[in-house]
Every structure is written in structure tokens, then in C-alpha cells.
Write a protein that holds these residues in place. Sequence first.
Motif, short mmCIF file in Angstrom:
data_model
loop_
_atom_site.label_atom_id
_atom_site.label_comp_id
_atom_site.label_asym_id
_atom_site.label_seq_id
_atom_site.Cartn_x
_atom_site.Cartn_y
_atom_site.Cartn_z
N GLU A 49 40.96 -25.47 -22.85
CA GLU A 49 39.64 -25.76 -22.28
C GLU A 49 38.51 -24.90 -22.83
OE1 GLU A 49 39.17 -28.29 -20.24
OE2 GLU A 49 41.32 -28.77 -20.17
N VAL A 50 38.87 -23.78 -23.47
CA VAL A 50 37.84 -22.90 -24.03
C VAL A 50 37.89 -22.93 -25.55
CG1 VAL A 50 36.89 -20.56 -24.10
CG2 VAL A 50 37.94 -21.42 -21.98
N LEU A 51 39.01 -22.53 -26.13
CA LEU A 51 39.07 -22.41 -27.58
C LEU A 51 38.84 -23.74 -28.28
CD1 LEU A 51 41.98 -19.88 -28.20
CD2 LEU A 51 39.56 -19.44 -27.71
N ARG A 52 39.54 -24.76 -27.85
CA ARG A 52 39.44 -26.06 -28.55
C ARG A 52 38.02 -26.61 -28.54
NH1 ARG A 52 43.48 -28.86 -30.50
NH2 ARG A 52 45.59 -27.97 -30.33
N PRO A 53 37.37 -26.74 -27.39
CA PRO A 53 36.02 -27.33 -27.44
C PRO A 53 34.97 -26.48 -28.12
CG PRO A 53 36.61 -26.69 -25.19
CD PRO A 53 37.85 -26.57 -26.01
N VAL A 54 35.04 -25.14 -27.98
CA VAL A 54 33.98 -24.34 -28.59
C VAL A 54 34.13 -24.29 -30.11
CG1 VAL A 54 33.66 -22.98 -26.49
CG2 VAL A 54 35.12 -22.09 -28.31
N VAL A 55 35.35 -24.29 -30.62
CA VAL A 55 35.55 -24.31 -32.08
C VAL A 55 35.24 -25.69 -32.63
CG1 VAL A 55 37.26 -24.06 -33.92
CG2 VAL A 55 37.18 -22.39 -32.06
N ALA A 56 35.57 -26.74 -31.89
CA ALA A 56 35.24 -28.10 -32.33
C ALA A 56 33.73 -28.28 -32.45
CB ALA A 56 35.82 -29.13 -31.37
N GLU A 57 32.99 -27.68 -31.53
CA GLU A 57 31.53 -27.79 -31.54
C GLU A 57 30.91 -26.99 -32.69
OE1 GLU A 57 28.22 -27.85 -28.09
OE2 GLU A 57 29.35 -25.97 -28.23
N ASP A 58 31.48 -25.83 -33.00
CA ASP A 58 30.96 -25.00 -34.09
C ASP A 58 32.10 -24.18 -34.69
OD1 ASP A 58 29.67 -23.34 -35.83
OD2 ASP A 58 28.30 -22.46 -34.36
N PRO A 59 32.64 -24.61 -35.83
CA PRO A 59 33.78 -23.90 -36.43
C PRO A 59 33.50 -22.44 -36.76
CG PRO A 59 33.53 -26.08 -37.40
CD PRO A 59 32.31 -25.85 -36.55
N ALA A 60 32.23 -22.05 -36.92
CA ALA A 60 31.90 -20.65 -37.21
C ALA A 60 32.32 -19.72 -36.08
CB ALA A 60 30.40 -20.50 -37.47
N ARG A 61 32.46 -20.28 -34.87
CA ARG A 61 32.87 -19.45 -33.74
C ARG A 61 34.31 -18.97 -33.88
NH1 ARG A 61 30.46 -23.83 -29.43
NH2 ARG A 61 28.24 -23.34 -29.70
N ALA A 62 35.11 -19.68 -34.66
CA ALA A 62 36.52 -19.31 -34.79
C ALA A 62 36.67 -17.89 -35.32
CB ALA A 62 37.24 -20.30 -35.71
N VAL A 63 35.86 -17.51 -36.30
CA VAL A 63 35.98 -16.17 -36.88
C VAL A 63 35.61 -15.10 -35.87
CG1 VAL A 63 35.13 -14.62 -38.67
CG2 VAL A 63 35.59 -17.02 -39.22
N ALA A 64 34.53 -15.33 -35.11
CA ALA A 64 34.13 -14.35 -34.10
C ALA A 64 35.19 -14.22 -33.01
CB ALA A 64 32.79 -14.75 -33.49
#
Length: 297
Positions: A257-272
Motif C-alpha cells: 500500500e505504500v511502496l508500490r503506489p509511490v514508486v509507480a507514481e514516481d520511480p525516482a522515489r525508489a532510490v530515496a
Amino acid sequence: MATQPDHDSLRSSQFLTDSFQRGLAHWNRERLVPGFPSDDWQKRMERDLRMARLEGGFLEEVRAGIVDRAAAAPTDVDGFVAWFEELKQTGPGQGDRLFPWLAEEASPEQLKWFFEQEAAGEAGFDDLVAMTQIKMPTTAKLELARNYWDEMGRGQEAGMHGPMLDALVETLQVGPVIENTVWQSLALANAMTAMATSRRYAWHSVGALGVIELTAPGRSALVAKGLKRIGLSNRERRYFDLHAVLDVKHSEDWNREVLRPVVAEDPARAVAIAEGALIRLTCGQLCFDRYRAELWG
């Protein structure tokens, strides 16, 4: 085999010392306590700005040690979640031999010392979640709210996690104070607080909190086993028994519910998010190393 952080790059740090981490811990406790207007508020703001710069320097130094590994994290949703979940096996500090020893061999006094360090370095998961969720996307915000509600005992004081920890402090008759706490434990709490209170590290905080949910159950179960071995009742060790079970579901929900949608919305968040998770695990490993050195001589 758990991956080891680059300790050599941290040994000469001006930030990873007793004096700095204790000063930062005192500042964090003072600034986060509800207060009142005062005549010296401008001087306090000047001090807060100076401390915030030092806090930033500390966090950036720890971040520098993990940035290359975090940069290798995939930025597609499936790949990133798989990478993140793999940290349970390969992240810094995972599988540390300290915890089976606590479960099977540690004396009551050794368990009490360990718990004193952990309690003094506790940053308050409920408050960290509350600060992190500010202005988060809706799906992630809802999951953080559900997590927070669990931390708050779903509205019942008897079920609140914080008071459970306080009750265990009283049972073990330990005095978790900053002056008696090793700097590694303080650094862990200070890093978590820094990420949650600064919006430039908000995605880092998401990763740090998520990796706690991912990795805590196994350690909690072993600590609970040690507490049971020395005679604590089900009620007295409830805090660790609860987290050994509940955090498994929390981790599954967080990743979905957190990781999947926020990374899908902006892949740059994955690194942070990856950096935040690795900062948390690296600080944890520094604690485990110091605890073993103190307890095993």
C-alpha cells in the motif's frame, strides 16, 4: 550472508561520537516536547538552525556510506519491492548472532543492559509515522494511518505500544537515560528522527520505517524468548511478542500500500526509499556490533 557496511569510513567521523550523539539526542527531546512561547525564542531559533545543520551533516555522512548500494536498486515497481524485501536476508545487520545469544544464553543482567540501550534509543515509532505521513499521497497516507492506529492500540490505552514498552522498563527496573546509552543507539534514534522531521528526507523515512516492519519480527521473537527464559510473564514481554507477529502483516501491507503506489507514481522515489532503508539498517548494525563488544567483552 548479511552485507557489512563500510565501517572504516565511519570510524573517524566527527558525528559518530558520544558527545555529538548525546547532544543531538538532548536537542531532539527538547525540541519535540510541547511547550509555550518564550522571550528567548529568537536565540532558540538560532540554536535550532545550528543543530539542524549538524544533524544534516550527520545524516549525509551516513548516507554517503550506502548511496552506491541504494543506487543499484531497481526503479520499476516489481523489481524494487523484490529488492526491498530481500533486505530481510542481505541487509546490514541481518542474521546477527547477537539475537540467538540473547534468546539462549544471556544472563538477566545482560538482557537488562541490552533492553536499557534499546529503550533509551527508542525514537517512538508512532510519532515517526505521524510526522512522515504529512502530505503523502492518499494510498500511502491511509496505510500510514492504519499503522499509526495499531501503534495507538486502536484507541485503547491498554493496547498502545508505547506504554507497553514503558511497562517493560518498569518491570526490568532499568533507567534508560541518554548519559548511560552508547552512542550507536542514540545515533539510530537520531537518524530516524532526522528523516521523519525533515521533509527533504520524507521518502527516506518511508524506507526506514518500512524496513523496521520488515526486519523486526525475527529479532523481536528472539528477544521475547530470552525474556521468557529469565522468567518474565506473557504480559510482561507483550511488547516483543506483539511485534514478532503484528509487524509481519504491517510489512506486507506497507510494501503493497505504500511502496508500490509511490514508486509507480514516481520511480525516482525508489532510490530515496532505498537509501532510508539502508541508513536504518546500517545504524542498526553499528548498534549490534557495539552491543556484542560490551556484552561479550
